[in-house]
Write a protein that holds these residues in place. Structure first.
Motif, PDB file in Angstrom:
ATOM      1  N   ARG A  92     -29.722  10.017 -30.239  1.00 16.86           N
ATOM      2  CA  ARG A  92     -28.617   9.360 -30.919  1.00 16.86           C
ATOM      3  C   ARG A  92     -28.284  10.041 -32.243  1.00 16.86           C
ATOM      4  O   ARG A  92     -29.098  10.790 -32.790  1.00 16.86           O
ATOM      5  N   THR A  93     -27.099   9.765 -32.765  1.00 13.23           N
ATOM      6  CA  THR A  93     -26.679  10.302 -34.053  1.00 13.23           C
ATOM      7  C   THR A  93     -27.340   9.535 -35.186  1.00 13.23           C
ATOM      8  O   THR A  93     -27.396   8.302 -35.163  1.00 13.23           O
ATOM      9  N   ALA A  94     -27.850  10.276 -36.177  1.00 16.65           N
ATOM     10  CA  ALA A  94     -28.430   9.667 -37.369  1.00 16.65           C
ATOM     11  C   ALA A  94     -27.819  10.315 -38.594  1.00 16.65           C
ATOM     12  O   ALA A  94     -27.735  11.534 -38.675  1.00 16.65           O
ATOM     13  N   ILE A  95     -27.375   9.503 -39.541  1.00 21.54           N
ATOM     14  CA  ILE A  95     -26.919  10.034 -40.823  1.00 21.54           C
ATOM     15  C   ILE A  95     -27.699   9.345 -41.936  1.00 21.54           C
ATOM     16  O   ILE A  95     -28.105   8.184 -41.802  1.00 21.54           O
ATOM     17  N   LEU A  96     -27.927  10.080 -43.016  1.00 23.96           N
ATOM     18  CA  LEU A  96     -28.676   9.552 -44.150  1.00 23.96           C
ATOM     19  C   LEU A  96     -27.730   9.303 -45.312  1.00 23.96           C
ATOM     20  O   LEU A  96     -26.803  10.078 -45.552  1.00 23.96           O
ATOM     21  N   SER A  97     -28.010   8.219 -46.060  1.00 26.42           N
ATOM     22  CA  SER A  97     -27.230   7.940 -47.259  1.00 26.42           C
ATOM     23  C   SER A  97     -28.157   7.361 -48.314  1.00 26.42           C
ATOM     24  O   SER A  97     -28.687   6.258 -48.163  1.00 26.42           O
ATOM     25  N   ALA A  98     -28.394   8.147 -49.378  1.00 29.07           N
ATOM     26  CA  ALA A  98     -29.287   7.726 -50.456  1.00 29.07           C
ATOM     27  C   ALA A  98     -28.488   7.172 -51.618  1.00 29.07           C
ATOM     28  O   ALA A  98     -27.463   7.736 -52.016  1.00 29.07           O
TER      29      ALA A  98
END
Length: 285
Positions: A92-98
């Protein structure tokens, strides 16, 4: 799932916000045990506090059930990268946001960016939280009290409000409450008070969004073995963590994942305004 660890836990302390690899024993997020069955196929989810603990277990389970995930976190980059690896390993697609969800502007950007990157937003999991232990109420500074509410309550409102621009009928908002919602630990006064507010917020928002067919529910964990524990509790409390519940041990993050999946599943279409207690046998009133 491996046999869960039982107290006494090894002596350990960490600076806030805590990190998974420094824990002994390492929490079980379902890495080798959770098997999906397509319950969330094609859905798009945003999970705050997704880098570790309950959030990581939820991201992993959602991915193995077929969802793409935005993993929001404060600054625990190494933990977040591991969660991304697990999601991508599931195909699956994973994106990170800090960033800091106590900032309302970041909350709005986070939701808009997640919806754009994922191609929509079907599920919001408000899971990130701040807690700290204090022996006496007088020890809680005004700044600490305000920060706890900013992260645990105000951010939940900002994120939910922003998500409504993107959610269609059938959307799901899931909030992480706590056994502290109705059985507050006096050493966690600020945290426990916010968790009571989250319980109320969930029930009220569910009623407000019922006509739009957007469901709002909560999960109320008992003592769960996450980086929050050694980074926010005294050493003796860490050593005996989980002994207060009938099962006599802390829960593992993996043991909560199915509750979040059930609440996110579109087939749970008549479940709204509910709180699912995952407390090791301790009654949630």
């Amino acid at each position: 799932m491996n046999a869960p660890a039982r107290p006494p836990m090894p002596a350990q302390q960490q600076p806030m916000p805590g990190y998974t690899n420094a824990m002994s024993p390492r929490p079980d997020h379902g890495e080798t045990s959770y098997e999906g069955s397509g319950r969330l196929k094609g859905l798009k989810a945003l999970v705050t506090g997704g880098d570790s603990g309950i959030g990581r277990a939820v991201c992993l389970a959602f991915a193995r059930e077929g969802a793409d995930v935005c993993i929001a976190y404060l600054e625990e980059h190494e933990d977040a990268e591991e969660t991304r690896r697990l999601v991508e390993e599931a195909g699956r697609t994973a994106i990170l946001s800090a960033g800091d969800i106590s900032d309302p502007q970041f909350c709005k950007r986070l939701v808009d960016d997640a919806a754009e990157a994922l191609g929509g937003l079907d599920i919001l999991v408000n899971n990130a939280a701040h807690q700290a232990s204090f022996e006496k109420p007088e020890d809680i500074s005004d700044e600490e009290w305000a920060h706890t509410f900013a992260v645990n309550v105000h951010a939940m409102f900002y994120l939910s409000k922003a998500a409504l621009k993107h959610m269609k009928a059938g959307g799901s908002i899931i909030n992480t409450a706590s056994i502290n919602s109705d059985q507050p630990n006096p050493s966690l006064l600020a945290y426990a008070t916010t968790k009571g507010a989250i319980h109320n917020f969930t029930a009220g928002l569910a009623q407000a969004l019922g006509a739009r067919n957007i469901r709002v529910n909560a999960v109320a964990p008992g003592p769960i073995w996450t980086p929050l524990i050694p980074s926010t509790m005294p050493e003796e409390a860490v050593r005996t963590f989980g002994t207060s519940v009938p099962m006599g041990r802390p829960g593992q993050p993996a043991e909560l994942a199915t509750a979040y999946v059930m609440l996110a599943d579109p087939r749970s279409s008549y479940v709204s305004g509910a709180t699912v207690a995952v407390t090791g046998g301790k009654a949630f009133l």
